[in-house]
Design an enzyme around this catalytic site. Structure first.
Site, PDB file in Angstrom:
ATOM      1  N   TYR A   1      -2.102  -0.882  10.405  1.00 30.41           N
ATOM      2  CA  TYR A   1      -2.210  -1.255   8.993  1.00 30.41           C
ATOM      3  C   TYR A   1      -0.956  -0.836   8.217  1.00 30.41           C
ATOM      4  O   TYR A   1      -0.375  -1.628   7.471  1.00 30.41           O
ATOM      5  CB  TYR A   1      -3.455  -0.600   8.396  1.00 30.41           C
ATOM      6  CG  TYR A   1      -3.659  -0.838   6.917  1.00 30.41           C
ATOM      7  CD1 TYR A   1      -4.238  -2.016   6.457  1.00 30.41           C
ATOM      8  CD2 TYR A   1      -3.300   0.131   5.978  1.00 30.41           C
ATOM      9  CE1 TYR A   1      -4.443  -2.232   5.099  1.00 30.41           C
ATOM     10  CE2 TYR A   1      -3.500  -0.070   4.624  1.00 30.41           C
ATOM     11  CZ  TYR A   1      -4.076  -1.246   4.193  1.00 30.41           C
ATOM     12  OH  TYR A   1      -4.279  -1.465   2.849  1.00 30.41           O
TER      13      TYR A   1
ATOM     14  N   SER B   1       0.835  -1.199   0.000  1.00 33.99           N
ATOM     15  CA  SER B   1       0.000   0.000   0.000  1.00 33.99           C
ATOM     16  C   SER B   1       0.864   1.240   0.000  1.00 33.99           C
ATOM     17  O   SER B   1       2.022   1.213   0.448  1.00 33.99           O
ATOM     18  CB  SER B   1      -0.902   0.011   1.246  1.00 33.99           C
ATOM     19  OG  SER B   1      -1.578   1.245   1.378  1.00 33.99           O
TER      20      SER B   1
END
Length: 303
Positions: A208, A195
């Site tokens: 995350y 990401s």
């Protein structure tokens, strides 16, 4: 001309969907496709296969929706046979993915319910999928989770929440990948979904973002280890992509602005990741690509 017109109409529909601003909305995690407004574009009408993955055997974790569904659809239309995994709560979306593939995908699709936070089940998934596929050529480690609704940042982060994110995103990927190596031969490919959060982390996504940074290094390390075996390892780094994870983990009032911080000024659609996935899975086009990370971020830099 009918086929051409149909294709042009599908492209117009896809462009319209890309530029539609999502309204305020919320769902309970992990969220569903049918509960989203607008529904994401997974390439259902826009992805046209060109036989780039003929008879490839692929496992896509988290293939029920979002990037996983778009990847599974594209792979199947390129001729691959696809196994997808999902949580039991995501089964309806996963079955819809299989239905879409069965309609016009050249390859087949099978759904496997599992929870990647459980090591035994994660490893069983790989063995069961490889058995159904008759082997394993491509592994896409896509399944992931996040929790973004925290008013006080780290003070609201519990140990159980931290474990859920790390077990799903990082340990689950490790277990699945390690087990997959029992079924992979030279010419195989592993694709990890990291990401932009690994490079430009948001303050409230501390757990995350940490897992995605770890997966980026995991990709580089693994590419070095598996290169001598002829197995390529790469990663795709999405930016803000319109998937069920967004309305199920973000505050409703932040949804209309989601993705506007990119140079392209909008969130990406899951279908816009599919091209990167197909390229990295193709052992002809990407035969010398390993240890690489492709950014699909709407223009936000990862360096």
């Amino acid at each position: 001309m009918t086929g051409l017109n149909t294709f042009e109409e599908s492209q117009d529909e896809a462009r319209t969907n890309k530029n539609t601003e999502p309204p305020q909305q919320t769902q309970n995690p992990p969220g569903t496709v049918t509960g989203m407004t607008p529904e994401p574009d997974h390439g259902e009408t826009s992805w046209v296969g060109r036989d780039r993955l003929g008879d490839v055997r692929a496992l896509v974790t988290g293939g029920d929706s979002g990037i996983g569904r778009a990847t599974a659809i594209a792979f199947a239309r390129e001729g691959a046979h696809v196994a997808i995994s999902c949580l039991s709560s995501e089964l309806a979306d996963a079955q819809r993915t299989r239905e879409i593939i069965d309609i016009d995908g050249r390859g087949g699709c099978e759904v496997f319910e599992t929870d990647l936070r459980d090591e035994d089940r994660a490893r069983e998934l790989v063995d069961d999928a490889a058995s159904w596929l008759g082997g394993l050529d491509v592994l896409v480690n896509n399944a992931g989770t996040q929790r973004g609704r925290r008013e006080n940042g780290i003070e609201d982060l519990t140990t159980d929440e931290m474990r859920e994110v790390f077990d799903t995103n990082l340990l689950g990927t490790f277990w699945v990948t390690q087990q997959a190596l029992d079924h992979m031969e030279s010419g195989s490919s592993i694709i990890n979904v990291t990401s932009i959060q690994a490079y430009d982390p948001s303050g409230n996504l501390i757990d995350y973002a940490a897992t995605k940074a770890a997966l980026t290094n995991f990709t580089a390390n693994l590419a070095q280890q598996l290169g001598p075996r002829g197995i390529r390892v790469n990663a795709v780094a999405p930016g803000p992509i319109w998937t069920p994870l967004i309305p199920s983990t973000m505050d409703a009032d932040s949804i209309p602005d989601f993705g506007k911080n990119t140079p392209l000024g909008r969130p990406g659609q899951p279908s816009e990741l599919a091209g990167a996935m197909v390229f990295l899975a193709n052992n002809a086009e990407a035969s010398y690509v390993s240890g690489a990370l492709l950014a699909v971020t709407g223009g936000r830099p990862i360096f």
